[in-house]
Write a protein that holds these residues in place. Structure first.
Motif, PDB file in Angstrom:
ATOM      1  N   UNK A  75      93.589 -63.630 -34.042  1.00  0.00           N
ATOM      2  CA  UNK A  75      94.494 -63.639 -35.190  1.00  0.00           C
ATOM      3  C   UNK A  75      94.678 -65.034 -35.778  1.00  0.00           C
ATOM      4  N   UNK A  76      94.760 -66.061 -34.929  1.00  0.00           N
ATOM      5  CA  UNK A  76      94.907 -67.413 -35.486  1.00  0.00           C
ATOM      6  C   UNK A  76      93.602 -67.850 -36.150  1.00  0.00           C
ATOM      7  N   UNK A  77      92.461 -67.448 -35.584  1.00  0.00           N
ATOM      8  CA  UNK A  77      91.171 -67.761 -36.205  1.00  0.00           C
ATOM      9  C   UNK A  77      91.055 -67.067 -37.562  1.00  0.00           C
ATOM     10  N   UNK A  81      92.799 -71.089 -38.663  1.00  0.00           N
ATOM     11  CA  UNK A  81      93.130 -72.168 -37.741  1.00  0.00           C
ATOM     12  C   UNK A  81      91.864 -72.637 -37.034  1.00  0.00           C
ATOM     13  N   UNK A  82      91.709 -73.955 -36.800  1.00  0.00           N
ATOM     14  CA  UNK A  82      90.482 -74.469 -36.187  1.00  0.00           C
ATOM     15  C   UNK A  82      90.366 -74.124 -34.698  1.00  0.00           C
ATOM     16  N   UNK A  83      89.664 -73.059 -34.433  1.00  0.00           N
ATOM     17  CA  UNK A  83      89.416 -72.591 -33.071  1.00  0.00           C
ATOM     18  C   UNK A  83      88.111 -71.807 -33.104  1.00  0.00           C
ATOM     19  N   UNK A  84      87.352 -71.712 -32.012  1.00  0.00           N
ATOM     20  CA  UNK A  84      86.072 -71.011 -32.048  1.00  0.00           C
ATOM     21  C   UNK A  84      86.209 -69.556 -32.505  1.00  0.00           C
ATOM     22  N   UNK A  85      85.266 -69.122 -33.315  1.00  0.00           N
ATOM     23  CA  UNK A  85      85.249 -67.737 -33.799  1.00  0.00           C
ATOM     24  C   UNK A  85      84.901 -66.781 -32.656  1.00  0.00           C
ATOM     25  N   UNK A  86      85.684 -65.727 -32.511  1.00  0.00           N
ATOM     26  CA  UNK A  86      85.413 -64.705 -31.501  1.00  0.00           C
ATOM     27  C   UNK A  86      84.471 -63.669 -32.086  1.00  0.00           C
ATOM     28  N   UNK A 211      92.353 -79.546 -23.982  1.00  0.00           N
ATOM     29  CA  UNK A 211      92.170 -78.267 -24.679  1.00  0.00           C
ATOM     30  C   UNK A 211      91.877 -78.458 -26.162  1.00  0.00           C
ATOM     31  N   UNK A 212      91.492 -79.679 -26.535  1.00  0.00           N
ATOM     32  CA  UNK A 212      91.105 -79.966 -27.915  1.00  0.00           C
ATOM     33  C   UNK A 212      89.765 -80.681 -27.936  1.00  0.00           C
ATOM     34  N   UNK A 213      88.910 -80.289 -28.860  1.00  0.00           N
ATOM     35  CA  UNK A 213      87.648 -80.979 -29.093  1.00  0.00           C
ATOM     36  C   UNK A 213      87.708 -81.616 -30.478  1.00  0.00           C
ATOM     37  N   UNK A 214      87.541 -82.928 -30.537  1.00  0.00           N
ATOM     38  CA  UNK A 214      87.624 -83.657 -31.807  1.00  0.00           C
ATOM     39  C   UNK A 214      86.228 -84.056 -32.270  1.00  0.00           C
ATOM     40  N   UNK A 220      89.041 -80.899 -35.677  1.00  0.00           N
ATOM     41  CA  UNK A 220      89.161 -80.550 -34.265  1.00  0.00           C
ATOM     42  C   UNK A 220      89.121 -79.039 -34.094  1.00  0.00           C
ATOM     43  N   UNK A 221      88.947 -78.626 -32.856  1.00  0.00           N
ATOM     44  CA  UNK A 221      89.074 -77.222 -32.464  1.00  0.00           C
ATOM     45  C   UNK A 221      89.974 -77.144 -31.248  1.00  0.00           C
ATOM     46  N   UNK A 222      90.856 -76.155 -31.231  1.00  0.00           N
ATOM     47  CA  UNK A 222      91.748 -75.933 -30.100  1.00  0.00           C
ATOM     48  C   UNK A 222      91.207 -74.777 -29.270  1.00  0.00           C
ATOM     49  N   UNK A 223      91.171 -74.959 -27.961  1.00  0.00           N
ATOM     50  CA  UNK A 223      90.602 -73.988 -27.033  1.00  0.00           C
ATOM     51  C   UNK A 223      91.686 -73.375 -26.161  1.00  0.00           C
ATOM     52  N   UNK A 224      91.324 -72.315 -25.437  1.00  0.00           N
ATOM     53  CA  UNK A 224      92.114 -71.738 -24.339  1.00  0.00           C
ATOM     54  C   UNK A 224      93.479 -71.225 -24.792  1.00  0.00           C
TER      55      UNK A 224
END
Length: 341
Positions: A75-77, A81-86, A211-214, A220-224
């Motif tokens: 839902x956030x993706x 929001x910057x997070x990996x696409x599911x 939990x962040x990749x810059x 950036x992307x937020x993980x987990x």
């Protein structure tokens, strides 16, 4: 799980999703960094568009928690929001439980390449940068519309009101019931000072440098999203402040004071950076910070030393003494860490 079993089960899952048989260009390889979930990197040979490129398989051992994580992540993706696409998600016993197949994003952890000894002169700049990045990730998340997340969780039969701080309070209650380490006093303090959990925004519950990749361009992307929930914004701010105050970094006793000064500065700068764009109640931030310490300490107290998840190298165990010190400073309650070893 044996790699051959992962291989066959994963091919079955992605083939079913694609609608035609799949093969690996690069078979699954474990990725380090996770404690609760098992993580693998892989790539397919001739996939459909939504499975092209480098992929990550994340397997979560608890089906209920895994479902919540997947819903919040999706839902956030969906809101940008910057997070990996599911790409694919579900439950598969042969894979090992609830799972997500997502794109593998590039970037470096916020603390990559930072060492206390070699970065002394650069520390003020590094601290400012990381505080700003964490605050930016938090404020962007809290601006999302929480209603789609709430509706998706409710549609899946999830009791939204039981997530987030309620889970952490339950862990501390369980520790108080089973341990004589002082959790009863902490629980009393938390109940006596308990704030309202509204108004709710989308929260991650675990935003920290690991939990962040810059990327070099500042994105950036937020993980987990294991701890994703709906709560007031101070929940995320307090949880992040706690994790910054007490990072899982083991140093010689003589260096502990230096480390505390650095991490304390980072935590304060993060809160200040967040407050420049979004107002928060600092007393409520401190309550949620204390809740995070108690939850981490409770998890350690409830798990044996040889626990496969919260074992000797788990961040909660490494940070336990520092967290107990923070609890004592804020509440006057002493948590006996020695009884947890």
């Amino acid at each position: 799980m044996p790699e051959q079993s992962i291989d066959s089960a994963l091919l079955r899952v992605v083939s079913s999703h694609a609608g035609y048989p799949q093969a690996f260009a690069h078979p699954p390889v474990p990725i380090s960094g996770g404690f609760w979930a098992a993580i693998y990197g892989f790539e397919l040979l001739d996939p459909p568009d939504d499975l092209r490129g480098r992929l990550v398989l994340r397997v979560m051992p608890n089906a209920v928690v895994g479902e919540v994580e997947t819903i919040v992540h999706r839902e956030v993706a969906a809101q940008g929001y910057p997070t990996p696409r599911v790409a694919v998600s579900g439950f598969d016993a042969e894979l090992g439980g609830a799972f997500i197949v997502m794109e593998r994003v590039d970037g470096a952890q916020l603390l990559a390449g930072v060492h206390l000894g070699s970065a002394v002169l650069r520390l003020p700049k590094i601290v400012r940068r990381i505080a700003h990045q964490l605050a930016s990730a938090s404020t962007q998340l809290h601006r999302l519309d929480p209603e789609p997340v709430m509706n998706a969780l409710t549609a899946a039969g999830v009791d939204v009101a039981s997530l987030g701080p309620h889970v952490r309070l339950a862990e501390i209650r369980a520790a108080a019931n089973r341990s004589s380490a002082g959790f009863d006093g902490l629980l009393t303090w938390l109940e006596d000072h308990r704030p309202s959990f509204e108004p709710a925004v989308v929260c991650h519950g675990d935003i920290h440098p690991f939990n962040m990749l810059a990327k070099p361009d500042g994105s950036f992307d937020v993980l987990d999203w294991t701890n994703g929930c709906l709560c007031r914004r101070e929940y995320d701010v307090g949880c992040t402040a706690a994790l910054l105050h007490c990072p899982p970094i083991a140093v010689p006793r003589l260096a502990e004071g230096v480390l505390r000064a650095i991490t304390g500065s980072l935590a304060r700068r993060f809160v200040d950076a967040y407050r420049r764009t979004s107002p928060v109640n600092l007393d409520v931030v401190e309550w949620f910070e204390t809740l995070q310490y108690g939850r981490c300490l409770g998890s350690v107290a409830l798990a044996p030393l040889d626990d496969p998840i919260i074992g000797p190298k788990h961040p909660f165990r490494i940070s336990a003494s520092a967290m107990a010190r923070q609890v004592r400073m804020i509440t006057g309650t002493t948590i006996d860490v020695a009884t947890m070893r």
